[in-house]
Write a protein that holds these residues in place. Structure first.
Motif, short mmCIF file in Angstrom:
data_model
loop_
_atom_site.label_atom_id
_atom_site.label_comp_id
_atom_site.label_asym_id
_atom_site.label_seq_id
_atom_site.Cartn_x
_atom_site.Cartn_y
_atom_site.Cartn_z
N LEU A 52 0.82 -1.20 0.00
CA LEU A 52 0.00 0.00 0.00
C LEU A 52 0.85 1.26 0.00
N ASN A 53 0.32 2.29 -0.64
CA ASN A 53 0.82 3.65 -0.47
C ASN A 53 -0.20 4.37 0.40
N PRO A 54 -0.06 4.33 1.73
CA PRO A 54 -1.12 4.82 2.63
C PRO A 54 -1.55 6.26 2.35
N ALA A 55 -0.59 7.13 1.99
CA ALA A 55 -0.94 8.53 1.78
C ALA A 55 -1.95 8.71 0.65
N GLU A 56 -1.88 7.83 -0.36
CA GLU A 56 -2.81 7.94 -1.49
C GLU A 56 -4.18 7.38 -1.17
N ILE A 57 -4.26 6.50 -0.19
CA ILE A 57 -5.54 5.88 0.15
C ILE A 57 -6.37 6.79 1.05
N VAL A 58 -5.72 7.44 2.00
CA VAL A 58 -6.45 8.24 2.98
C VAL A 58 -6.48 9.73 2.64
N SER A 59 -5.72 10.13 1.63
CA SER A 59 -5.61 11.54 1.32
C SER A 59 -6.90 12.08 0.68
N PHE A 60 -7.28 13.31 1.09
CA PHE A 60 -8.41 13.98 0.47
C PHE A 60 -8.00 14.67 -0.83
N ASN A 61 -6.71 14.83 -1.01
CA ASN A 61 -6.17 15.45 -2.23
C ASN A 61 -5.15 14.51 -2.85
N PRO A 62 -5.62 13.43 -3.49
CA PRO A 62 -4.69 12.46 -4.05
C PRO A 62 -3.83 13.06 -5.15
N THR A 63 -2.63 12.52 -5.26
CA THR A 63 -1.71 12.94 -6.30
C THR A 63 -1.79 11.98 -7.47
N SER A 64 -0.84 12.06 -8.37
CA SER A 64 -0.82 11.16 -9.54
C SER A 64 -0.19 9.81 -9.22
N ARG A 65 0.24 9.64 -7.97
CA ARG A 65 0.83 8.35 -7.59
C ARG A 65 -0.27 7.30 -7.41
N THR A 66 0.09 6.05 -7.62
CA THR A 66 -0.86 4.96 -7.47
C THR A 66 -1.04 4.60 -6.00
N ALA A 67 -2.17 3.94 -5.70
CA ALA A 67 -2.47 3.57 -4.32
C ALA A 67 -1.65 2.36 -3.86
N VAL A 68 -1.09 1.62 -4.81
CA VAL A 68 -0.27 0.46 -4.48
C VAL A 68 1.00 0.47 -5.33
N THR A 69 2.00 -0.23 -4.83
CA THR A 69 3.25 -0.43 -5.57
C THR A 69 3.59 -1.91 -5.51
N THR A 70 4.08 -2.46 -6.60
CA THR A 70 4.45 -3.86 -6.63
C THR A 70 5.96 -3.99 -6.76
N TYR A 71 6.56 -4.73 -5.84
CA TYR A 71 8.00 -5.00 -5.86
C TYR A 71 8.23 -6.45 -6.26
N GLN A 72 9.30 -6.68 -7.01
CA GLN A 72 9.63 -8.04 -7.46
C GLN A 72 11.06 -8.39 -7.10
N THR A 73 11.29 -9.68 -6.85
CA THR A 73 12.63 -10.18 -6.60
C THR A 73 12.65 -11.68 -6.85
N ASP A 74 13.83 -12.28 -6.86
CA ASP A 74 13.99 -13.72 -7.10
C ASP A 74 14.75 -14.36 -5.95
N GLY A 75 14.58 -15.66 -5.82
CA GLY A 75 15.30 -16.40 -4.79
C GLY A 75 15.26 -17.88 -5.05
N GLU A 76 16.28 -18.59 -4.54
CA GLU A 76 16.31 -20.05 -4.68
C GLU A 76 15.21 -20.69 -3.84
N THR A 77 14.91 -20.07 -2.70
CA THR A 77 13.79 -20.49 -1.87
C THR A 77 12.86 -19.30 -1.70
N LEU A 78 11.65 -19.58 -1.27
CA LEU A 78 10.68 -18.51 -1.09
C LEU A 78 11.13 -17.59 0.05
N PHE A 79 11.67 -18.16 1.10
CA PHE A 79 12.14 -17.36 2.23
C PHE A 79 13.25 -16.41 1.79
N GLN A 80 14.16 -16.92 0.98
CA GLN A 80 15.24 -16.06 0.49
C GLN A 80 14.69 -14.92 -0.36
N ALA A 81 13.71 -15.23 -1.20
CA ALA A 81 13.12 -14.18 -2.04
C ALA A 81 12.45 -13.12 -1.19
#
Length: 399
Positions: A52-81
């Motif tokens: 979540l981008n909390p400021a965009e969800i609760v703000s009365f004056n939203p900006t051009s930013r999205t309400a969520v951001t998605t991060y990606q990464t890789d790993g040999e195991t899920l815990f490592q990722a």
């Protein structure tokens, strides 16, 4: 004074047993995750986390930013990722509010059991999130699509899935505990609902996707995916998915269209308002027979022909047509499951409960024995209410 001290002493001792919030974290120190996507990669796992981008969800004056951001990464195991996310995310990701976990279709086909170990073992993860499959796409692409009406795509996905299960019936919500119990149990195979990405994922990532009356890229709930052990082996059609839910007593409400009795091309729509399914089993000459008895009640929702439903005979014909429709969907579902060699209905579990001695022999070769199972269907439908009007307007137009 002595008496006062004696009373105060136990209270003072209790203070030493109280602990502070030693593990607490302020909101500005964490990134709250709402959805997790797991795809297969060359190194092991490709992880996508929607935060979540909390400021965009609760703000009365939203900006051009999205309400969520998605991060990606890789790993040999899920815990490592998950730990490697620290090089991408500016804050520690907090997973206690995850609403859904999405498996990419290729990931689901290769096996998901190993991923469930981390999801159930990690102390931050709750077990009330829903699990789905990104049908014909990856989990990463699905989690990068922005959705209209609901700023949080994960919330949209969950609410759509729950509404479809409640009002349409070809879907089934599955949580972590249910999935694990099914995968490690005998005589039953798992299912997960699919989620489709309709449109161009590149366009779906742009804010312009939610600024149109008709968004060019959307997320759509699909039908049920069938597993063999922990691997996805195929998909049911919409009718087959409904048939599965009828057999599993999962149907809360749906709509059934049946032909009119006046031989016209029009139809009558029946709203199913309650169902109750009971499965029983018998074994004759080492061949199991499963009987599915269904009691169903419905309302008349739409009459597009001149059939007079106040006539008991005509209403009886509609009830019989609904019974045939339900039976046909269950037959299709069982046939599809047999072709995939996957006992998603838990017939084996039913035999274990009712015939433990015979099941002990059958379980050794259940894949083949499942093909020989005979299923009988007993469907009883009643339609006690015709709605706020009794006759179709088409009949009145002829008067």
């Amino acid at each position: 004074m002595k008496r006062f001290i004696c009373r105060l002493a136990p209270l003072v001792l209790c203070l030493f047993s109280l602990t502070s919030c030693w593990s607490s974290k302020e909101l500005n120190e964490v990134a709250i995750a709402t959805a997790i996507g797991i795809d297969k990669s060359d190194s092991g796992y490709h992880l996508s986390v929607q935060v979540l981008n909390p400021a965009e969800i609760v703000s009365f004056n939203p900006t051009s930013r999205t309400a969520v951001t998605t991060y990606q990464t890789d790993g040999e195991t899920l815990f490592q990722a998950f730990r490697r996310l620290t090089v991408e995310a500016p804050r520690k990701v907090y997973f206690s509010h995850v609403q859904s976990v999405v498996f990419g279709e290729e990931m689901a086909k290769s096996g998901i059991l190993k991923t469930l170990d981390f999801l159930s073992r990690d102390h931050e993860m709750r077990t009330d999130f829903l699990l789905v499959i990104a049908k014909e796409t990856t989990a990463e692409e699905l989690l990068t699509v922005l959705t209209p009406m609901d700023k949080i795509p994960a919330s949209k996905m969950v609410s759509s899935l729950e509404n479809a299960e409640k009002n349409w019936a070809p879907t089934h919500t599955v949580k972590l505990d249910e999935l694990i119990n099914t995968l490690v149990g005998d005589g039953v195979e798992a299912v997960l609902t699919g989620v489709l990405l309709k449109g161009d994922p590149e366009i779906g990532m742009d804010m312009g996707n939610v600024e149109k009356v008709h968004p060019p890229t959307t997320i759509q709930i699909s039908n049920i995916g069938v597993f063999k052990r922990d691997k996805l082996v195929g998909w049911l059609t919409e009718d087959e998915s409904k048939g599965f839910n009828y057999l599993q007593d999962n149907v809360k409400s749906t709509i059934i269209n049946v032909p009119c009795s006046d031989n016209s091309a029009a139809s009558v729509s029946i709203e199913v308002i309650s169902t109750k399914t009971k499965l029983t089993s018998k074994i004759n000459n080492h061949i199991p027979t499963i009987t599915a008895a269904i009691q169903m009640e419905g309302n008349v929702g739409d009459v597009e022909c001149k059939t007079n439903l106040t006539n008991p005979q005509n209403l009886k014909e509609v009830e019989e047509s609904v019974e045939n429709d339900v039976k046909d969907k269950m037959v299709k579902s069982v046939k599809a499951a047999k072709e995939l060699k996957s006992d998603i209905f838990g017939f084996g579990t039913l035999l274990y409960r009712n015939h433990p001695g015979e099941w002990k022999v059958m379980k050794q070769n259940w894949d083949e024995a499942f093909q020989e199972v005979e299923v009988k269907y007993e469907v009883n439908v009643t339609i006690p209410r015709l709605g706020t009007i009794t006759e179709s307007f088409q009949r009145k137009g002829d008067d």
